[in-house]
Design a protein around this motif. Structure first.
Motif, mmCIF file in Angstrom:
data_model
loop_
_atom_site.group_PDB
_atom_site.id
_atom_site.type_symbol
_atom_site.label_atom_id
_atom_site.label_comp_id
_atom_site.label_asym_id
_atom_site.label_seq_id
_atom_site.Cartn_x
_atom_site.Cartn_y
_atom_site.Cartn_z
ATOM 1 N N TYR A 1 2.371 5.322 12.544
ATOM 2 C CA TYR A 1 2.807 4.054 11.939
ATOM 3 C C TYR A 1 3.174 3.049 13.025
ATOM 4 O O TYR A 1 3.734 3.423 14.054
ATOM 5 N N TYR B 1 4.123 2.923 4.097
ATOM 6 C CA TYR B 1 3.126 3.721 3.378
ATOM 7 C C TYR B 1 1.858 2.958 3.052
ATOM 8 O O TYR B 1 0.815 3.547 2.828
ATOM 9 N N ALA B 2 1.920 1.620 3.052
ATOM 10 C CA ALA B 2 0.695 0.847 2.777
ATOM 11 C C ALA B 2 -0.333 1.036 3.890
ATOM 12 O O ALA B 2 -1.510 0.730 3.702
ATOM 13 N N GLN B 3 0.094 1.566 5.051
ATOM 14 C CA GLN B 3 -0.853 1.818 6.148
ATOM 15 C C GLN B 3 -1.756 3.023 5.892
ATOM 16 O O GLN B 3 -2.689 3.277 6.649
ATOM 17 N N HIS B 4 -1.445 3.781 4.856
ATOM 18 C CA HIS B 4 -2.373 4.859 4.463
ATOM 19 C C HIS B 4 -3.588 4.216 3.803
ATOM 20 O O HIS B 4 -3.436 3.320 2.963
ATOM 21 N N THR B 5 -4.775 4.690 4.169
ATOM 22 C CA THR B 5 -5.978 4.162 3.505
ATOM 23 C C THR B 5 -6.397 5.073 2.354
ATOM 24 O O THR B 5 -7.079 4.645 1.436
ATOM 25 N N ARG C 1 -4.754 6.617 -0.520
ATOM 26 C CA ARG C 1 -3.454 6.592 -1.221
ATOM 27 C C ARG C 1 -3.632 5.976 -2.604
ATOM 28 O O ARG C 1 -4.608 5.266 -2.863
ATOM 29 N N THR D 1 -0.337 0.630 -4.198
ATOM 30 C CA THR D 1 1.012 0.481 -3.627
ATOM 31 C C THR D 1 2.084 0.404 -4.707
ATOM 32 O O THR D 1 3.219 0.808 -4.474
ATOM 33 N N ASP E 1 5.622 1.992 -4.368
ATOM 34 C CA ASP E 1 6.817 1.140 -4.451
ATOM 35 C C ASP E 1 7.813 1.706 -5.458
ATOM 36 O O ASP E 1 9.018 1.762 -5.203
#
Ligand SMILES: *Cc1c(COP(=O)(O)O)cnc(C)c1O
Length: 426
Positions: free
Chosen positions: A50, A239-243, A245, A248, A252
């Motif tokens: 991250y 967590y939005a950096q996971h592709t 997933r 969001t 959230d």
């Protein structure tokens, strides 16, 4: 014992094979492309997955997306070990303190360990002589614990009849989690292990099918399980950096509920893994050709039984299990010592005290059902060898000769072919 005046004493000397030159316990080197990629990453210093302003997906995020695609599951979450992924699977399915979790009794210690980590109770299930979970015993335990999680370990890559397992799960509302630490690259009836249940867990520890030293991946189609696993594995608010997933909005909504357990995978591990996954089909073929040669040789030896491998099971022969049915415990011990002298490390699951990576269920004081006679019978005679890729095809014959010789030394009578025994009786 009929060690008569014949030739049992002299014969071993005459036929003593020369030692195996490679050590079965040594891991295979990493492919040059993996080394190159890791080196490139180290030059950047970006080893943590991250970053505060992550424009580009990290190496770990790309690895997850590639692994999800490989398994055909919607989401993949990479973590620091398979054991951690097993724990997360249980936690994210809502397993809590005191809940029963059904687990096969023949597995590796991190499996009941993950149950213990979740605060739950490992209820052990019996083992068949072909090294899979005993379906009749599974059904008995399922009846006692309807709605429980079944943590099914495809131990050493042996896959149970998955149609029957899934049917039992449906009948008793068991929620299936698969431990695929040893079955990456395998199939059951054309379908990948890790895709039969709610969650599949894989290992990338050095002695499995991909090697990043430590590492694990959890795959699932379930948005909530994936979201909770991402959060609980330690994604901070990034967590939005996971592709790979869920949307969001799902993350959230759950972000405040999940504690950060710090079980992340490093980008460095991901960099090592990505090229290895591409190379996996070639490695599987290489393992299987070696397995086939060793298995063909061992099947010919009197007193040796190999587990039956059903037609539906396309396994990965990265290790081989065999049973020394006719031998007593002390003879198996002598057999292992004789093989060791010639450079072949055989693991025996029936040893009075567990050694190295093997450990038997009766040493897990934290698990339930301390008495499992079926599993005891299986473990008492069960031997295990690794099949490293460094084993050349000609070494396979040597390996079989060493096992044959060690058997003759440990149990001269058992290891005679029936015809020879007949002659000695006459
Ligand atoms: C190795 C292994 C594990 C644990 O994997 P780690 O990545 O070392 O935590 C779990 N189950 C089985 C069957 C294994 O062989």
């Amino acid at each position: 014992m009929g060690t008569g005046p014949v030739d049992c004493g002299a014969e071993p000397q005459r036929s003593r094979p020369s030692a195996l030159r490679i050590d079965l316990a040594t891991p295979d080197p990493l492919p040059p492309r993996a080394i190159a990629r890791a080196t490139e990453l180290m030059r950047t210093g970006n080893l943590f997955r991250y970053v505060e302003d992550g424009a580009e997906p990290s190496e770990a995020a790309v690895w997850e997306s590639e692994f999800a695609t490989y398994t055909g599951r919607r989401h993949a979450v990479a973590v620091n070990s398979c054991g951690a992924s097993l724990y997360l699977a249980l936690h994210c399915l809502g397993v809590r303190s005191g809940d029963p979790v059904l687990v096969n009794a023949w597995t590796l210690a991190p499996v009941p360990g993950a149950v213990h980590h979740a605060g739950a109770r490992a209820v052990l299930v019996e083992t068949t002589p072909d090294l899979t979970i005993d379906l009749a015993d599974l059904e008995r335990q399922a009846r006692l614990h309807p709605g429980a999680v079944l943590l099914l370990s495809h131990m050493r890559g042996h896959i149970a009849d998955m149609r029957a397992v899934v049917a039992i799960c449906e009948r008793y509302q068991l929620r299936l989690v698969e431990d695929c630490a040893h079955s990456l690259g395998a199939m059951w009836d054309g379908r990948m292990p890790g895709t039969f249940g709610l969650v599949g867990c894989f290992s990338t520890q050095t002695y499995k099918h991909l090697n990043s030293g430590e590492g694990g991946v959890l795959v699932t189609d379930d948005d909530e399980v994936a979201a909770r696993a991402i959060l609980a594995s330690g994604s901070y608010m990034l967590y939005a950096q996971h592709t790979s997933r869920p949307p969001t909005a799902v993350l959230d909504a759950l972000a405040a509920q999940e504690a950060n357990h710090s079980m992340r995978l490093t980008n460095l591990a991901a960099a090592l893994l990505r090229p290895q996954l591409e190379d996996l089909p070639r490695r599987v073929r290489a393992w299987n050709s070696r397995y086939a040669r060793v298995a063909a040789g061992l099947t010919e030896l009197p007193g040796v039984r190999l587990p039956h491998r059903p037609r539906q099971e396309q396994f990965v022969g990265s290790s081989l299990q065999f049973f020394l049915e006719g031998l007593a415990g002390d003879q198996i011990q002598s057999f292992c010592a004789a093989a060791e002298e010639l450079g072949v490390h055989v693991k025996w699951f029936g040893a009075p005290r567990p050694a190295a990576f093997t450990s038997a269920y009766h040493t897990w004081a934290y698990a339930e059902r301390p008495e499992l006679p079926g599993t005891d019978q299986v473990l008492a005679k069960l031997c295990d060898i690794r099949i490293p890729l460094a084993l050349r095809l000609e070494d396979c014959e040597r390996l079989v000769e060493i096992i044959a010789y060690s058997l003759r030394r440990a149990a001269p009578e058992t290891s005679k072919k029936p015809s020879e025994t007949d002659r000695s009786i006459l």
